[in-house]
Design a protein around this motif. Structure first.
Motif, mmCIF file in Angstrom:
data_model
loop_
_atom_site.group_PDB
_atom_site.id
_atom_site.type_symbol
_atom_site.label_atom_id
_atom_site.label_comp_id
_atom_site.label_asym_id
_atom_site.label_seq_id
_atom_site.Cartn_x
_atom_site.Cartn_y
_atom_site.Cartn_z
ATOM 1 N N THR A 38 23.022 -1.424 -67.543
ATOM 2 C CA THR A 38 22.826 -1.517 -66.099
ATOM 3 C C THR A 38 21.462 -1.004 -65.672
ATOM 4 N N GLY A 52 22.935 -2.629 -61.255
ATOM 5 C CA GLY A 52 22.975 -4.076 -61.352
ATOM 6 C C GLY A 52 22.299 -4.616 -62.583
ATOM 7 N N GLU A 60 21.112 -8.886 -57.243
ATOM 8 C CA GLU A 60 21.286 -8.450 -58.619
ATOM 9 C C GLU A 60 22.153 -7.203 -58.772
ATOM 10 N N SER A 61 22.301 -6.435 -57.723
ATOM 11 C CA SER A 61 23.158 -5.240 -57.785
ATOM 12 C C SER A 61 24.616 -5.648 -57.644
ATOM 13 N N TYR A 62 25.460 -5.007 -58.395
ATOM 14 C CA TYR A 62 26.899 -5.294 -58.306
ATOM 15 C C TYR A 62 27.694 -4.110 -57.784
ATOM 16 N N PHE A 76 31.429 -2.189 -54.140
ATOM 17 C CA PHE A 76 31.291 -3.379 -54.975
ATOM 18 C C PHE A 76 30.679 -4.487 -54.123
ATOM 19 N N ASN A 77 29.428 -4.838 -54.422
ATOM 20 C CA ASN A 77 28.684 -5.773 -53.590
ATOM 21 C C ASN A 77 29.342 -7.145 -53.479
ATOM 22 N N TYR A 78 30.057 -7.558 -54.496
ATOM 23 C CA TYR A 78 30.766 -8.839 -54.489
ATOM 24 C C TYR A 78 32.248 -8.596 -54.759
ATOM 25 N N ALA A 119 32.917 -6.221 -62.075
ATOM 26 C CA ALA A 119 31.779 -6.407 -61.173
ATOM 27 C C ALA A 119 30.507 -6.744 -61.954
ATOM 28 N N GLU A 122 30.854 -10.286 -63.238
ATOM 29 C CA GLU A 122 30.707 -11.273 -62.161
ATOM 30 C C GLU A 122 29.234 -11.534 -61.881
ATOM 31 N N ARG A 123 28.413 -10.462 -61.766
ATOM 32 C CA ARG A 123 26.989 -10.636 -61.476
ATOM 33 C C ARG A 123 26.266 -11.324 -62.621
#
Length: 130
Positions: A38, A52, A60-62, A76-78, A119, A122-123
């Motif tokens: 990371t 990220g 790009e950050s998760y 959690f960004n997404y 997470a 996913e990114r």
């Protein structure tokens, strides 16, 4: 303080109230153990540590760690894209979700590590890193 001012993770810990500093450190350790590759970017103005696949906060950050007075947000960004069978995620944003961590005992929940790994995955998948 400028929102974009960079710093170190130790700066984030120092900005956190004494009661949540151990939680902040433990969450960082969980993220690093779940995703050793990371990229960590600290934004002192937001009192946030972002993790990220690169340095871009919104794409790009998760995940982010933001200490508050009585808890630490593990954001959690997404988060809307993540499986959450233990229903830990909170929030109603278009993309973001968070988990409020109030104690070291809550850091020991294995479902947190599952969310962190999910997470990161996913990114990486969304940006074509896998």
């Amino acid at each position: 303080m400028s929102a974009e001012k960079s710093g170190s993770f130790d700066d984030i810990v120092r900005l956190a109230p004494d009661a949540v500093q151990p939680v902040v450190r433990r969450l960082r350790d969980l993220v690093l153990a779940a995703d050793p590759e990371t990229c960590l970017v600290v934004q002192l103005g937001y009192r946030a540590a972002n993790f990220g696949v690169g340095t871009k906060k919104m794409t790009e950050s998760y995940l982010h760690i933001i200490p508050h007075a009585r808890w630490v947000n593990l954001g959690f960004n997404y988060g809307v894209a993540l499986d959450d069978p233990d229903n830990l995620l909170e929030g109603t944003g278009a993309k973001m979700r968070h988990v409020k961590i109030r104690s070291m005992a809550e850091c020991a929940n294995p479902a947190l590590v599952d969310l962190i790994r999910s997470a990161a995955s996913e990114r990486k998948n969304a940006l074509g890193y896998n």
